[in-house]
Design a protein around this motif. Structure first.
Motif, mmCIF file in Angstrom:
data_model
loop_
_atom_site.group_PDB
_atom_site.id
_atom_site.type_symbol
_atom_site.label_atom_id
_atom_site.label_comp_id
_atom_site.label_asym_id
_atom_site.label_seq_id
_atom_site.Cartn_x
_atom_site.Cartn_y
_atom_site.Cartn_z
ATOM 1 N N UNK A 138 -0.166 -13.519 -3.733
ATOM 2 C CA UNK A 138 0.806 -12.486 -3.380
ATOM 3 C C UNK A 138 0.368 -11.788 -2.095
ATOM 4 N N UNK A 139 1.342 -11.407 -1.290
ATOM 5 C CA UNK A 139 1.111 -10.571 -0.115
ATOM 6 C C UNK A 139 1.897 -9.289 -0.326
ATOM 7 N N UNK A 140 1.219 -8.145 -0.161
ATOM 8 C CA UNK A 140 1.846 -6.859 -0.466
ATOM 9 C C UNK A 140 1.812 -5.908 0.725
ATOM 10 N N UNK A 141 2.937 -5.235 0.938
ATOM 11 C CA UNK A 141 3.020 -4.126 1.869
ATOM 12 C C UNK A 141 2.830 -2.850 1.051
ATOM 13 N N UNK A 142 2.008 -1.938 1.552
ATOM 14 C CA UNK A 142 1.624 -0.752 0.793
ATOM 15 C C UNK A 142 2.150 0.516 1.452
ATOM 16 N N UNK B 100 -2.238 -5.640 1.043
ATOM 17 C CA UNK B 100 -3.096 -6.172 -0.020
ATOM 18 C C UNK B 100 -2.742 -7.637 -0.255
ATOM 19 N N UNK B 101 -3.784 -8.453 -0.440
ATOM 20 C CA UNK B 101 -3.620 -9.850 -0.808
ATOM 21 C C UNK B 101 -4.151 -10.017 -2.223
ATOM 22 N N UNK B 102 -3.431 -10.721 -3.070
ATOM 23 C CA UNK B 102 -3.813 -10.896 -4.466
ATOM 24 C C UNK B 102 -3.964 -12.383 -4.764
ATOM 25 N N UNK C 284 -7.544 -7.911 -2.229
ATOM 26 C CA UNK C 284 -8.253 -7.528 -1.000
ATOM 27 C C UNK C 284 -7.344 -6.577 -0.253
ATOM 28 N N UNK C 285 -7.771 -5.322 -0.119
ATOM 29 C CA UNK C 285 -6.890 -4.270 0.381
ATOM 30 C C UNK C 285 -7.515 -3.507 1.533
#
Length: 215
Positions: A51-55, A69-71, A123-124
């Motif tokens: 997953x790729x996340x915008x925070x 963040x990468x999950x 990883x954030x």
């Protein structure tokens, strides 16, 4: 730009429709905690379902973009060299402790999602280290997760619970019952070089089955 044209150029974020809220902690200072809204999408099966996340700091239209963040799966994390592992935090306590909630999902959808997220690693980096400043200042900050009881800022928990109409205490009890494991108790990292543990502070890093109450 019409919808068809927009679809051609908005591809990288067009699938970022997975929303959940949690708390990020600066790895170098557990006193620094930020309520963080995650908007995530799958990069693809070829990347072990990464997953790729915008925070963001809120769910409002004027929210500040805090970072990314990468999950990844536990399997992928275990394959990484130790020098890389130090950047990745566990999600076990966040899930079982009730720190992560997905208020836009149905209860069953949320439970299924959290069960899948349980053993993943994130990883954030926050490129806006202090959301109270008018513009991002300073170097990116490596963030960590809450890993045990008593580590969270109770004011942030209470504010988040009010905002989304949830009870962290209730969520924790329900997930322990449904998933079948006790809530992990791992101390905060002692340094930036510390490699995370999912379940225990020492010994074999494996889950403890839920203790069933005697009748």
């Amino acid at each position: 730009m019409n919808r068809q044209e927009a679809g051609k150029v908005m591809g990288p974020i067009s699938n970022h429709d997975l929303f959940f809220c949690g708390f990020h902690v600066a790895k170098n200072n557990p006193e620094v905690q930020v309520t963080t809204m995650h908007y995530c999408g799958m990069r693809g099966e070829g990347d072990h379902g990464m997953h790729q996340c915008l925070l963001y700091d809120s769910a409002g239209p004027g929210a500040k973009l805090l970072g990314v963040e990468y999950i990844v799966s536990d399997e992928l994390f275990r394959s990484l060299p130790d020098e890389e592992k130090k950047y990745w935090h566990p999600h076990t306590y966040e899930v079982l402790g009730g720190g992560l909630v997905a208020p836009a999902m149905t209860p069953q959808e949320e439970l299924d999602f959290m069960t899948n997220l349980l053993t993943t690693w994130g990883k954030t980096w926050h490129t806006w280290p202090d959301p109270t400043t008018p513009v991002p200042l300073g170097e990116p900050l490596l963030m960590w997760s809450l890993t045990g009881d008593g580590q969270s800022n109770p004011e942030l928990i209470a504010e988040r619970d009010r905002q989304f109409g949830v009870s962290t205490t209730k969520v924790q009890a329900e997930r322990v019952e449904a998933i079948g494991y006790e809530v992990p108790q791992v101390p905060p990292p002692k340094s930036l070089a510390t490699i995370g543990r999912q379940w225990t502070a020492t010994g074999e890093d494996s889950p403890t089955p839920r203790k069933k109450s005697s009748q």
